[in-house]
Scaffold this motif. Structure first.
Motif, PDB file in Angstrom:
ATOM      1  N   GLY A 125      35.367  37.872  41.470  1.00 41.28           N
ATOM      2  CA  GLY A 125      35.226  38.764  42.617  1.00 41.28           C
ATOM      3  C   GLY A 125      34.623  40.104  42.243  1.00 41.28           C
ATOM      4  O   GLY A 125      33.717  40.603  42.924  1.00 41.28           O
ATOM      5  N   VAL A 126      35.090  40.677  41.150  1.00 40.23           N
ATOM      6  CA  VAL A 126      34.527  41.951  40.680  1.00 40.23           C
ATOM      7  C   VAL A 126      33.053  41.746  40.305  1.00 40.23           C
ATOM      8  O   VAL A 126      32.197  42.574  40.639  1.00 40.23           O
ATOM      9  CB  VAL A 126      35.336  42.513  39.489  1.00 40.23           C
ATOM     10  N   GLY A 127      32.765  40.627  39.656  1.00 39.08           N
ATOM     11  CA  GLY A 127      31.376  40.338  39.276  1.00 39.08           C
ATOM     12  C   GLY A 127      30.463  40.166  40.481  1.00 39.08           C
ATOM     13  O   GLY A 127      29.306  40.588  40.451  1.00 39.08           O
ATOM     14  N   LEU A 128      30.972  39.550  41.533  1.00 39.44           N
ATOM     15  CA  LEU A 128      30.162  39.379  42.739  1.00 39.44           C
ATOM     16  C   LEU A 128      29.944  40.693  43.474  1.00 39.44           C
ATOM     17  O   LEU A 128      28.877  40.933  44.034  1.00 39.44           O
ATOM     18  CB  LEU A 128      30.815  38.364  43.675  1.00 39.44           C
ATOM     19  N   LEU A 129      30.966  41.540  43.480  1.00 45.25           N
ATOM     20  CA  LEU A 129      30.840  42.826  44.169  1.00 45.25           C
ATOM     21  C   LEU A 129      29.960  43.818  43.420  1.00 45.25           C
ATOM     22  O   LEU A 129      29.264  44.628  44.039  1.00 45.25           O
ATOM     23  CB  LEU A 129      32.227  43.439  44.387  1.00 45.25           C
ATOM     24  N   PHE A 130      29.994  43.762  42.101  1.00 45.98           N
ATOM     25  CA  PHE A 130      29.268  44.733  41.283  1.00 45.98           C
ATOM     26  C   PHE A 130      28.334  43.987  40.321  1.00 45.98           C
ATOM     27  O   PHE A 130      28.554  43.953  39.114  1.00 45.98           O
ATOM     28  CB  PHE A 130      30.257  45.624  40.520  1.00 45.98           C
ATOM     29  N   ARG A 131      27.312  43.400  40.876  1.00 37.16           N
ATOM     30  CA  ARG A 131      26.405  42.527  40.114  1.00 37.16           C
ATOM     31  C   ARG A 131      25.645  43.231  39.003  1.00 37.16           C
ATOM     32  O   ARG A 131      25.254  42.607  38.037  1.00 37.16           O
ATOM     33  CB  ARG A 131      25.404  41.876  41.060  1.00 37.16           C
ATOM     34  N   ARG A 132      25.433  44.494  39.119  1.00 36.77           N
ATOM     35  CA  ARG A 132      24.647  45.206  38.109  1.00 36.77           C
ATOM     36  C   ARG A 132      25.489  45.677  36.922  1.00 36.77           C
ATOM     37  O   ARG A 132      24.946  46.153  35.936  1.00 36.77           O
ATOM     38  CB  ARG A 132      23.928  46.397  38.744  1.00 36.77           C
ATOM     39  N   TRP A 133      26.796  45.558  37.028  1.00 40.13           N
ATOM     40  CA  TRP A 133      27.663  45.975  35.925  1.00 40.13           C
ATOM     41  C   TRP A 133      27.574  44.985  34.782  1.00 40.13           C
ATOM     42  O   TRP A 133      27.328  43.796  34.982  1.00 40.13           O
ATOM     43  CB  TRP A 133      29.096  46.073  36.386  1.00 40.13           C
ATOM     44  N   SER A 134      27.829  45.474  33.592  1.00 34.79           N
ATOM     45  CA  SER A 134      27.844  44.611  32.415  1.00 34.79           C
ATOM     46  C   SER A 134      29.090  43.722  32.446  1.00 34.79           C
ATOM     47  O   SER A 134      30.085  44.037  33.107  1.00 34.79           O
ATOM     48  CB  SER A 134      27.858  45.458  31.139  1.00 34.79           C
ATOM     49  N   THR A 135      29.009  42.637  31.718  1.00 36.23           N
ATOM     50  CA  THR A 135      30.164  41.735  31.615  1.00 36.23           C
ATOM     51  C   THR A 135      31.365  42.478  31.043  1.00 36.23           C
ATOM     52  O   THR A 135      32.502  42.261  31.474  1.00 36.23           O
ATOM     53  CB  THR A 135      29.810  40.527  30.722  1.00 36.23           C
ATOM     54  N   ARG A 136      31.129  43.351  30.114  1.00 40.00           N
ATOM     55  CA  ARG A 136      32.218  44.123  29.512  1.00 40.00           C
ATOM     56  C   ARG A 136      32.914  45.001  30.554  1.00 40.00           C
ATOM     57  O   ARG A 136      34.142  45.072  30.602  1.00 40.00           O
ATOM     58  CB  ARG A 136      31.680  44.991  28.375  1.00 40.00           C
ATOM     59  N   MET A 137      32.143  45.652  31.407  1.00 39.80           N
ATOM     60  CA  MET A 137      32.718  46.516  32.442  1.00 39.80           C
ATOM     61  C   MET A 137      33.481  45.683  33.473  1.00 39.80           C
ATOM     62  O   MET A 137      34.592  46.049  33.888  1.00 39.80           O
ATOM     63  CB  MET A 137      31.631  47.335  33.135  1.00 39.80           C
ATOM     64  N   ILE A 138      32.925  44.553  33.873  1.00 43.03           N
ATOM     65  CA  ILE A 138      33.593  43.666  34.829  1.00 43.03           C
ATOM     66  C   ILE A 138      34.911  43.177  34.240  1.00 43.03           C
ATOM     67  O   ILE A 138      35.938  43.143  34.918  1.00 43.03           O
ATOM     68  CB  ILE A 138      32.669  42.493  35.207  1.00 43.03           C
ATOM     69  N   THR A 139      34.889  42.810  32.969  1.00 43.74           N
ATOM     70  CA  THR A 139      36.101  42.352  32.287  1.00 43.74           C
ATOM     71  C   THR A 139      37.161  43.443  32.282  1.00 43.74           C
ATOM     72  O   THR A 139      38.332  43.189  32.590  1.00 43.74           O
ATOM     73  CB  THR A 139      35.763  41.913  30.843  1.00 43.74           C
ATOM     74  N   LEU A 140      36.770  44.631  31.947  1.00 38.13           N
ATOM     75  CA  LEU A 140      37.707  45.753  31.884  1.00 38.13           C
ATOM     76  C   LEU A 140      38.311  46.062  33.252  1.00 38.13           C
ATOM     77  O   LEU A 140      39.535  46.227  33.376  1.00 38.13           O
ATOM     78  CB  LEU A 140      37.004  46.993  31.318  1.00 38.13           C
ATOM     79  N   ILE A 141      37.488  46.117  34.283  1.00 44.26           N
ATOM     80  CA  ILE A 141      37.973  46.433  35.626  1.00 44.26           C
ATOM     81  C   ILE A 141      38.883  45.322  36.138  1.00 44.26           C
ATOM     82  O   ILE A 141      39.935  45.588  36.731  1.00 44.26           O
ATOM     83  CB  ILE A 141      36.793  46.687  36.590  1.00 44.26           C
ATOM     84  N   ALA A 142      38.512  44.066  35.916  1.00 42.32           N
ATOM     85  CA  ALA A 142      39.346  42.947  36.360  1.00 42.32           C
ATOM     86  C   ALA A 142      40.701  42.971  35.655  1.00 42.32           C
ATOM     87  O   ALA A 142      41.743  42.758  36.287  1.00 42.32           O
ATOM     88  CB  ALA A 142      38.625  41.618  36.103  1.00 42.32           C
ATOM     89  N   LEU A 143      40.694  43.228  34.363  1.00 44.23           N
ATOM     90  CA  LEU A 143      41.949  43.283  33.621  1.00 44.23           C
ATOM     91  C   LEU A 143      42.811  44.459  34.086  1.00 44.23           C
ATOM     92  O   LEU A 143      44.026  44.320  34.275  1.00 44.23           O
ATOM     93  CB  LEU A 143      41.674  43.372  32.121  1.00 44.23           C
ATOM     94  N   LEU A 144      42.193  45.600  34.305  1.00 40.42           N
ATOM     95  CA  LEU A 144      42.920  46.765  34.798  1.00 40.42           C
ATOM     96  C   LEU A 144      43.532  46.487  36.173  1.00 40.42           C
ATOM     97  O   LEU A 144      44.693  46.829  36.428  1.00 40.42           O
ATOM     98  CB  LEU A 144      41.984  47.974  34.857  1.00 40.42           C
ATOM     99  N   PHE A 145      42.779  45.851  37.046  1.00 41.18           N
ATOM    100  CA  PHE A 145      43.286  45.500  38.375  1.00 41.18           C
ATOM    101  C   PHE A 145      44.498  44.575  38.264  1.00 41.18           C
ATOM    102  O   PHE A 145      45.529  44.801  38.905  1.00 41.18           O
ATOM    103  CB  PHE A 145      42.177  44.833  39.198  1.00 41.18           C
ATOM    104  N   CYS A 146      44.377  43.539  37.441  1.00 41.69           N
ATOM    105  CA  CYS A 146      45.480  42.580  37.281  1.00 41.69           C
ATOM    106  C   CYS A 146      46.725  43.237  36.699  1.00 41.69           C
ATOM    107  O   CYS A 146      47.849  42.959  37.144  1.00 41.69           O
ATOM    108  CB  CYS A 146      45.035  41.413  36.395  1.00 41.69           C
TER     109      CYS A 146
END
Length: 113
Positions: free
Chosen positions: A23-44
């Motif tokens: 979901g984070v990756g779909l919403l923020f397509r231009r972000w790096s995989t590392r940033m998406i991973t960090l935000i998803a983990l922080l959210f969880c």
């Protein structure tokens, strides 16, 4: 512990975290995989920590089907580990897919692995 019991206890949390990663990756397509991973983990992690808070209004939200699925019911350390595995599965898969597609996009590099 049987395999069915293991899957029932842990796979859902890992899949939930993978869904958050996607979901984070779909919403923020231009972000790096590392940033998406960090935000998803922080959210969880924030959602899991929020399960330590029990005010009437948030417990009411948790009593609904959607609220229970999103917010959960009780804090468990094992959930944090499951979240890490689910998000890592998404990040590794994305990394492998991106590295494979970048090699096939470059004809010189694809001809000489």
């Amino acid at each position: 512990m049987s395999n069915i019991s293991f899957i029932r206890n842990y796979a859902g949390d890992a899949l939930w975290a993978l869904m958050v990663f996607l979901g984070v990756g779909l919403l923020f397509r231009r972000w790096s995989t590392r940033m998406i991973t960090l935000i998803a983990l922080l959210f969880c992690v924030c959602i899991e920590i929020s399960q330590l808070y029990h005010a009437p209004w948030i417990d009411y939200l948790r009593s609904t089907r959607l609220g229970g699925l999103v917010l959960g019911f009780g804090f468990l350390w094992s959930d944090l580990i499951c979240y890490a595995f689910g998000i890592a599965a998404g990040a590794v898969t994305e990394f492998l897919l991106l590295s494979t597609s970048s090699r096939s996009d470059n004809p010189v590099q694809a001809a000489h692995p």
